[in-house]
Design a protein around this motif. Sequence first.
Motif, PDB file in Angstrom:
ATOM      1  N   UNK A  28       0.835  -1.201   0.000  1.00 29.06           N
ATOM      2  CA  UNK A  28       0.000   0.000   0.000  1.00 29.06           C
ATOM      3  C   UNK A  28       0.868   1.249   0.000  1.00 29.06           C
ATOM      4  N   UNK A  29       1.887   1.263   0.852  1.00 22.90           N
ATOM      5  CA  UNK A  29       2.765   2.430   0.940  1.00 22.90           C
ATOM      6  C   UNK A  29       3.539   2.636  -0.353  1.00 22.90           C
ATOM      7  N   UNK A  30       3.977   1.566  -0.975  1.00 22.27           N
ATOM      8  CA  UNK A  30       4.666   1.690  -2.263  1.00 22.27           C
ATOM      9  C   UNK A  30       3.743   2.296  -3.305  1.00 22.27           C
ATOM     10  N   UNK A  31       2.483   1.897  -3.286  1.00 28.11           N
ATOM     11  CA  UNK A  31       1.534   2.450  -4.255  1.00 28.11           C
ATOM     12  C   UNK A  31       1.255   3.922  -3.962  1.00 28.11           C
ATOM     13  N   UNK A  32       1.182   4.271  -2.702  1.00 29.05           N
ATOM     14  CA  UNK A  32       0.965   5.670  -2.324  1.00 29.05           C
ATOM     15  C   UNK A  32       2.053   6.581  -2.874  1.00 29.05           C
ATOM     16  N   UNK A  33       3.259   6.056  -3.000  1.00 27.91           N
ATOM     17  CA  UNK A  33       4.360   6.869  -3.505  1.00 27.91           C
ATOM     18  C   UNK A  33       4.173   7.258  -4.974  1.00 27.91           C
ATOM     19  N   UNK A  34       3.185   6.636  -5.636  1.00 26.90           N
ATOM     20  CA  UNK A  34       2.874   7.023  -7.007  1.00 26.90           C
ATOM     21  C   UNK A  34       1.918   8.195  -7.101  1.00 26.90           C
ATOM     22  N   UNK A  35       1.402   8.653  -5.963  1.00 24.94           N
ATOM     23  CA  UNK A  35       0.465   9.784  -5.950  1.00 24.94           C
ATOM     24  C   UNK A  35       1.248  11.080  -5.816  1.00 24.94           C
ATOM     25  N   UNK A  36       1.110  12.005  -6.765  1.00 29.42           N
ATOM     26  CA  UNK A  36       1.816  13.282  -6.653  1.00 29.42           C
ATOM     27  C   UNK A  36       1.512  13.965  -5.326  1.00 29.42           C
ATOM     28  N   UNK A  37       2.561  14.521  -4.724  1.00 29.38           N
ATOM     29  CA  UNK A  37       2.395  15.207  -3.456  1.00 29.38           C
ATOM     30  C   UNK A  37       2.733  14.351  -2.255  1.00 29.38           C
ATOM     31  N   UNK A  38       2.871  13.042  -2.474  1.00 33.50           N
ATOM     32  CA  UNK A  38       3.311  12.180  -1.372  1.00 33.50           C
ATOM     33  C   UNK A  38       4.828  12.067  -1.445  1.00 33.50           C
ATOM     34  N   UNK A  39       5.439  11.639  -0.362  1.00 33.05           N
ATOM     35  CA  UNK A  39       6.887  11.518  -0.406  1.00 33.05           C
ATOM     36  C   UNK A  39       7.519  11.233   0.934  1.00 33.05           C
ATOM     37  N   UNK A  40       7.819  12.282   1.691  1.00 33.51           N
ATOM     38  CA  UNK A  40       8.617  12.129   2.904  1.00 33.51           C
ATOM     39  C   UNK A  40       7.898  11.274   3.942  1.00 33.51           C
ATOM     40  N   UNK A  41       6.681  11.638   4.296  1.00 35.27           N
ATOM     41  CA  UNK A  41       5.954  10.917   5.350  1.00 35.27           C
ATOM     42  C   UNK A  41       5.755   9.460   4.974  1.00 35.27           C
ATOM     43  N   UNK A  42       5.310   9.229   3.741  1.00 37.73           N
ATOM     44  CA  UNK A  42       5.035   7.860   3.291  1.00 37.73           C
ATOM     45  C   UNK A  42       6.316   7.038   3.194  1.00 37.73           C
ATOM     46  N   UNK A  43       7.412   7.672   2.764  1.00 35.09           N
ATOM     47  CA  UNK A  43       8.668   6.937   2.635  1.00 35.09           C
ATOM     48  C   UNK A  43       9.253   6.611   4.013  1.00 35.09           C
ATOM     49  N   UNK A  44       9.085   7.523   4.957  1.00 35.28           N
ATOM     50  CA  UNK A  44       9.508   7.229   6.329  1.00 35.28           C
ATOM     51  C   UNK A  44       8.737   6.044   6.899  1.00 35.28           C
ATOM     52  N   UNK A  45       7.430   6.052   6.660  1.00 41.91           N
ATOM     53  CA  UNK A  45       6.613   4.951   7.157  1.00 41.91           C
ATOM     54  C   UNK A  45       6.999   3.647   6.473  1.00 41.91           C
ATOM     55  N   UNK A  46       7.261   3.711   5.177  1.00 41.38           N
ATOM     56  CA  UNK A  46       7.671   2.513   4.446  1.00 41.38           C
ATOM     57  C   UNK A  46       8.984   1.971   5.003  1.00 41.38           C
TER      58      UNK A  46
END
Length: 261
Positions: free
Chosen positions: A200-218
Amino acid sequence: MSAPSDRLGRLLEADEPRLDRLMAVVASLATEPPEEASVVAALDALAAELEAAEAPPAAAVVAFVFGDLAFVGNTANYYDPANSFIHRVLDRRKGIPITLSAVAAEVGRRLGTPLSIVGLPGHVIIGDGPDPSQWFDPFAGGAPLDHDACRRLFARFHPVGAFDDAMLRPIPPSAVVQRMLGNLKLVYRRRGDLGQLVRVLELLLGVPGTGVTERLELAAVLAALGRYDQAAEQRELLVALDPGRASEHLAAAERQRVRRN
């Protein structure tokens, strides 16, 4: 990024992102994922069941989806991940507010009736167009809502929160996808399914505007799975994305690589 994440990013970069195709990419997380074309065809078939000489009004489309087609809210098992996978929602005619709203919007688009998805905090609803003046509750059989009813619905989920009329404006496809994936994050966290949470987190990284928070969680979830090299790679990627904390990310990456041994 993964292939689904790349596909999601490309779809969202289009001038008019197609919600049906976006939902198919989200459903790639399912155990038996659908083909994108099959999702499009299934929605085409549903819309074809309503014979109309011209575009019907919004209320008629909503009544068709939640009446004739019998789509309902899954009140018995709200946190079933199938509620977020469009092919399962279409098969079972059962889902959660955001997927039910998306079905109605896609059926409406095919009939020439623009419906919008309104991101009321805590409970997504349907709007009667790009500048809605009437709304519908997809989790209550498409029940019509006026402004005061929307305010009461918000208060049910946020009894101490302040209502703002901006909450009744449509949200873009990118925000719809973020909320769908946010629901799945919650589901897999509750289940302790870290493998699916990574996807799920890997897929979220494909949404523009996501990045730091999601990558930290991943990175944190990868580390919890003992995938230390991959966790270190995510922290190293954050050096460029979050330069103000570059030394912190590099130190964390080094700790993960040491744990590998």
